[in-house]
Write a protein that holds these residues in place. Structure first.
Motif, PDB file in Angstrom:
ATOM      1  N   ASN A  65      -5.405  -0.305  -5.819  1.00  0.00           N
ATOM      2  CA  ASN A  65      -4.939  -0.302  -4.483  1.00  0.00           C
ATOM      3  C   ASN A  65      -3.525   0.375  -4.643  1.00  0.00           C
ATOM      4  N   PHE A  66      -3.363   1.529  -5.285  1.00  0.00           N
ATOM      5  CA  PHE A  66      -1.998   2.287  -5.381  1.00  0.00           C
ATOM      6  C   PHE A  66      -2.433   3.824  -5.159  1.00  0.00           C
ATOM      7  N   SER A 124      -8.154  -6.538  -4.055  1.00  0.00           N
ATOM      8  CA  SER A 124      -7.876  -5.061  -4.325  1.00  0.00           C
ATOM      9  C   SER A 124      -7.005  -4.905  -5.381  1.00  0.00           C
ATOM     10  N   PHE A 125      -6.096  -5.795  -5.734  1.00  0.00           N
ATOM     11  CA  PHE A 125      -5.234  -5.440  -7.060  1.00  0.00           C
ATOM     12  C   PHE A 125      -5.716  -5.853  -8.350  1.00  0.00           C
ATOM     13  N   THR A 139      -0.697   1.549  -1.517  1.00  0.00           N
ATOM     14  CA  THR A 139      -1.245   0.329  -1.024  1.00  0.00           C
ATOM     15  C   THR A 139      -1.901   0.449   0.151  1.00  0.00           C
ATOM     16  N   PHE A 148       0.096  -9.629  -3.917  1.00  0.00           N
ATOM     17  CA  PHE A 148       0.071  -8.781  -5.055  1.00  0.00           C
ATOM     18  C   PHE A 148       0.205  -9.483  -6.302  1.00  0.00           C
ATOM     19  N   ILE A 150      -6.474  -8.500  -0.145  1.00  0.00           N
ATOM     20  CA  ILE A 150      -5.397  -7.980  -0.635  1.00  0.00           C
ATOM     21  C   ILE A 150      -5.302  -8.288  -2.009  1.00  0.00           C
ATOM     22  N   TYR A 192       5.197  -4.373  -9.170  1.00  0.00           N
ATOM     23  CA  TYR A 192       4.611  -3.420  -8.386  1.00  0.00           C
ATOM     24  C   TYR A 192       5.065  -2.009  -8.139  1.00  0.00           C
TER      25      TYR A 192
END
Length: 420
Positions: free
Chosen positions: A162-163, A156-157, A165, A183, A153, A47
């Motif tokens: 999503n960065f 979204s990754f 987040t 994640f 969630i 991450y």
């Protein structure tokens, strides 16, 4: 295939660190520790690497490449280090001989059969509540409310960017709650698994790993494999005793089985609050909040580590100290005895006998001093493990913050009760 390679790398990283700071009761304990620790560390690393590459179009691509390079460097470093040391000293680096603790009597086959049963049962639980059919996700009725934001969630990754987040359900709001588990599920989906398999794979291995650590904790505390197995088996029972009157009302075993099959709601608990039929005291919590089991497993892993050195310290403390008469009667014999031969591999001063390093006129208090020094050295040897355990608990908040609060309460109580 890439997802499975990443998963293997994560477990290898966990085993790499755990071998250096922990001692294990069994191979199953070592595997569970490697799974839990490896997933936690790899999720944080991936991450943060993705966050560093947030300016690119595909941050997860660069994050996984960087993670793979870091794992290869980490796992190959001991071999290079061993090679350098053998070249300089013309010797080989010794491996740890105390990695495993002696176990109480029992059958190892029974342990693995029970773990296999856990794998099958937990797999059925996870896939029965969350699966996929074609391009559609199938979510059980008791899970859809929680899986709405959680799968958002994850996706979204996996298919988004999503960065930095944010919550997919709340536009513009930065995420402040635990999300790393989802994640990681999104990352495995990005690497090739479908959404159901990516989330269920993490859920299955973390729940089984938690049950293994529960078995280990019971075995270490009570010096009995049966207690550990029973403790892990009780996980599948309802959190309250409401199932006792429910089963007592049935006329036969067959009627009880049929009643369980037909029952479509949670049993009302003994606690008087409005959510008593939400299944709060049942295993549905571990199906809704898939990240819960892995965080509890980390806490249990730390508790197992704390029990082991405390037991060793208590055993050393219970040993009787040598009396003054015994110490005073030994010098003559020590002086008359010939000095022992020193082999080539005995290079440290602490391997020599007391007759070679101390005069015979030392007092009894001085004779007891090496035992005190040994205890201090044994404590210092466990300090890295304490630091590593603290780091693991410090990484939990974005995995499951509630367990961190529980860990503070449990460890604080243990510290107040067990500190000498």
């Amino acid at each position: 295939m890439l997802a499975l390679i990443y998963f293997w790398c994560a477990v290898s990283v966990g085993d790499f660190f755990c071998q250096r700071f922990y001692r294990f009761v069994s191979v199953a304990h070592r595997c569970a520790a490697a799974l839990l620790v490896g997933l936690l560390i790899s999720s944080w690393f991936t991450y943060l690497a993705g966050l560093a590459f947030a300016w690119t179009a595909r941050p997860l691509l660069w994050a996984n490449l960087l993670f793979t390079l870091a794992v290869l460097a980490l796992l190959s470093w001991p071999k290079w280090k061993r090679k350098f040391r053998s070249t300089e000293r013309n010797t080989e680096l010794r491996y740890r001989s105390d990695l495993y603790l002696p176990r109480p009597p029992g059958s190892g086959i029974a342990d693995w059969l029970l773990i296999t049963g856990y794998v099958l049962l937990v797999s059925w639980m996870m896939f029965a509540s969350f699966s996929s059919s074609g391009s559609k996700l199938q979510i059980a009725n008791a899970q859809y409310s929680d899986f709405g934001p959680n799968t958002a969630i994850m996706q979204s990754f996996a298919v988004g960017h999503n960065f930095p987040t944010e919550y997919p359900h709340f536009s513009g709001d930065r995420i402040r709650y635990h999300f790393l588990f989802y994640f990681q599920a999104g990352n495995l989906e990005f690497l090739g698994l479908n959404p159901a398999w990516s989330l269920n794979l993490l859920s299955i291995v973390t729940v089984v790993a938690m049950l293994i650590v529960v078995m280990t904790l019971g075995e270490v505390l009570f010096n009995s494999r049966a207690v550990g197995r029973l403790g892990s088996l009780l996980f599948f029972f309802f959190g309250s005793l409401s199932y006792v009157p429910f089963l007592h009302k049935q006329l036969s075993i067959r009627a009880a089985i049929e009643a369980v099959k037909r029952h479509g709601e949670f049993l009302p608990s003994i606690f008087p609050y409005r959510g008593e039929q939400w299944g709060t005291w049942s295993q549905v919590t571990y199906l809704n909040q898939r990240h819960f089991a892995s965080a509890i497993g980390i806490l249990m892993l730390v508790l197992v580590f704390l029990v082991i050195p405390y037991r060793a310290w208590a055993a050393r403390r219970s040993k009787p100290l040598p009396s003054t008469d015994t110490v005073q009667s030994e010098p003559d014999a020590l002086i008359e005895a010939p000095p022992p031969a020193v082999s080539d591999d005995m290079t440290r001063p602490d391997t020599l006998s007391e007759s070679q390093t101390e005069p015979a006129s030392l007092s009894a208090a001085t004779k007891v001093k090496p035992q005190t020094v040994g205890t201090a050295e044994s404590f210092r040897a466990t300090v890295p493990g304490f630091i590593f355990s603290g780091v693991l608990l410090g990484l939990i908040p974005m995995w499951n913050s509630a367990v961190l609060i529980a860990a503070a309460a449990v460890l604080g109580l243990l510290f107040s009760l067990c500190f000498p």
